[in-house]
Design an enzyme around this catalytic site. Sequence first.
Site, mmCIF file in Angstrom:
data_model
loop_
_atom_site.group_PDB
_atom_site.id
_atom_site.type_symbol
_atom_site.label_atom_id
_atom_site.label_comp_id
_atom_site.label_asym_id
_atom_site.label_seq_id
_atom_site.Cartn_x
_atom_site.Cartn_y
_atom_site.Cartn_z
ATOM 1 N N GLU A 89 0.806 -1.222 0.000
ATOM 2 C CA GLU A 89 0.000 0.000 0.000
ATOM 3 C C GLU A 89 0.843 1.278 0.000
ATOM 4 O O GLU A 89 0.430 2.295 -0.530
ATOM 5 C CB GLU A 89 -0.939 -0.022 1.213
ATOM 6 N N ASP B 19 -2.613 -3.112 3.315
ATOM 7 C CA ASP B 19 -3.122 -3.219 4.690
ATOM 8 C C ASP B 19 -4.336 -4.146 4.705
ATOM 9 O O ASP B 19 -5.195 -4.066 3.828
ATOM 10 C CB ASP B 19 -3.550 -1.842 5.215
ATOM 11 N N TYR C 271 -0.871 -2.537 13.498
ATOM 12 C CA TYR C 271 -1.774 -1.789 12.627
ATOM 13 C C TYR C 271 -2.800 -0.990 13.434
ATOM 14 O O TYR C 271 -3.536 -1.559 14.239
ATOM 15 C CB TYR C 271 -2.489 -2.775 11.698
#
Lengths: 78, 704
Positions: free
Chosen positions: B21, B123, B333
């Site tokens: 990403e 992600d 994350y």
Amino acid sequence: MASKEQPSSCSVCGEMIEKNSLCRLHHLAKERLTQGYELWRVAYGSLSYTDYLHSLIALPETGEAVAAVARQILQKKE
Amino acid sequence: MHARSFKRRSEGMTRTLIICEKPDAARRLAEALADRLPPARKRHGLRYFELSAADGIIVVCPVLGHLYTVDARGSRSRREYPVWDFEWKPKYQVERGFERQEGLLRAIHELAQKADRFIDACDYDIEGSVIGYMTLKYACGGADIKAGRMRFSTLTKSDLKEAYINASAQLDHNLVQAGICRHEIDWLYGVNLSRALTESARKSSGEYLNISTGRVQGPTLKFVTEREVQISTHVPIPYWTITAQADIDERTVPLEYSKKRLEKKIEAEDVAANTRNRTGRVERIEERHVSIKPPPPFDLSELQSESYRHLHLGPSQTLRILERLYLQALISYPRTGSQKLPASIGYEAILKGLQKSAGYRDLVSELLSQPVLRPVEGGKADPAHPAVYPTGRLPRRLSTIESRVYDLVVRRFMAAFAPAAERAIQRATVTVSGRYVFYLRGSATVCPGWMRFYQPYGVVSETSIPHLREGQEILFKEVSAVQHFSAPPPRYNPGSLLRMMEHNGIGTKATRSGIIDLLYKRGYVAGEAMRPTLLATKVIEVLEKYCPKIVDVSFTRDLEVKMDRIEAGEATHDGVLSEAVKQLRPVMERLKSDEEMLGRDLRIAVRQLVMEKSMIKVPCPSCGLALRVVRSAKTRKRFIECSGSSTHQCRFTLPLPQLGRLEPLEKFCERCGFQLFATWRWGKRPLVSCPKCYVEGLRRTKSN
Ligand SMILES: [Zn+2]
């Protein structure tokens, strides 16, 4: 549609009226003002409506719309 | 094992293309998969890595967020509405400022042509899944059907390696479909409603002002305007409290009356008159111990709210910082809804990593000396990621604010493993004349437990009470009845508005803070205590009048629930989309037919905003005409210009700060009298400046 005798805009702010010659905001403010008077009377034992309105105008916690309605009622009384 | 390596050899060298990403994520992944990281290669402005591994060549290439976006099919006027026919297009063709993406897409397309195996390593959430899918589908010639998916929650080497080995053979179709559906529905609602508002206002007022609203933006703004109505119609109600003080052991101690709030003046005065200078009797002394569990591990919204409370950072600024910490593999994350820490993250290894930092060493050693490591967990779960936790890697270079957010995450993580805190709560009951009941309260931390680990973020007050015995007499000194008036509810701030959105189940953890930013950007709210502008009030009024459903929280939440069901595999993209369209169609029909009335309702607010936005209260110092704020059509820079620039050939201009939200103040410069401007930037104090003094300062430094 408003009839000929009734004003077409809020007597406090000039916005479109919702009820009793007041816009939605000022109509709500008036309603709350009326309800508040009962609570103030209970709190102080006795209190005139004029004193109540003067007190409200002086308080920083009072909402702007409520203060505007209170001022208008007092003006009409004079 | 043998069979597998034999099979690979027999297939010859494969060429795997992995889509990441962000550039930082691509570099970390390449580092994890290569024995030695080769220098990045370049193609049409795209920096990517090519590695040779045991099973062939691996090409790791980053995208820069979304490369594709929803837009009306074909090229039609941006003023036309309603629009129902849409398609996905490269973002650079639709939005300004994304021109760089054209080369990027060309580069990815060329790399894809040589590849025979594809992996999506974006992600692992809705947005990442859409980014990966669209890139594979459109830029890699339909590779979405054969691509695999890597799932990971941190960018540490070990997690990335494991995710590569265990990559699934297919993309997450449910997540992809849920994401696509969300983008399409949000586009349909946003474009149609915003165009209806903007166009009807433009036709009625003659002014062009982009009036935007959206599926989630509308109800969010309504929270703010509704709160303003409550404040504006607030009637303060009087009430009284009793403050009392007594002398005990040569110490003056405050006492609390048993009724916190007295509604009648006469009652309050009675209490004060009949207890002042009287003797009270200690009737009872009670003490109880309460155990307070550590707060649950951080999900994103709780982390944003703690960050606002303790570090004074707005939700979106916190998210940006967390994003940077994640890309440095320092934390897991951050876009997670989970308050769980599964054992698979490896508690001990993380703590041992943190132990290497002098600031955490002693606390971590305490945790590691416990017989078992078991964190407290909260009720919220997220199928994709655990709660936010530190990876155990230590930061090298962080800015002050980044290191504070990092510290908050680390301390919350440590606190989760620490024992409960224990507090002693004391209460002495004192009566006067057997009628008036007062309390003396104290609280003390007996065992700080997790509080020590979470300091300085979870500080509690300590109040001790003097030593007393039952039956003891104490003298009341000063007792008074204090009058108060009930206060209006507070205005929302970005943190409390975010919590309100979450509480009502509107928006997603990834989008909420951006929507709040948008309210500021669009001129709908001002100030940190969010006050709606006249335009905001009008827009919500109009939406409520012509399409109440659009600003109805429960309608918005229902749609969210339906979209979540796609993610869970319980509903389909087509089903949810067609239902959303079915709901929107009658709304748009009504807005179109009422366009004229709608425009009239918005006209005054739009004209006022356009005027306010541009006019300055100080006249032009050179010709006396009005000054205004304008934007250069060429450079897009904002500056002050004389309104007589074309009619009177007045050349007076002044520069303005270019970054942040600019607000002309009702204040004037003490030195030169020119109007002052505030520039608002997230997390920073507003910068107040005088444009005229700024220019004079520049001239002075030049001439020196
Ligand atoms: Zn009014």
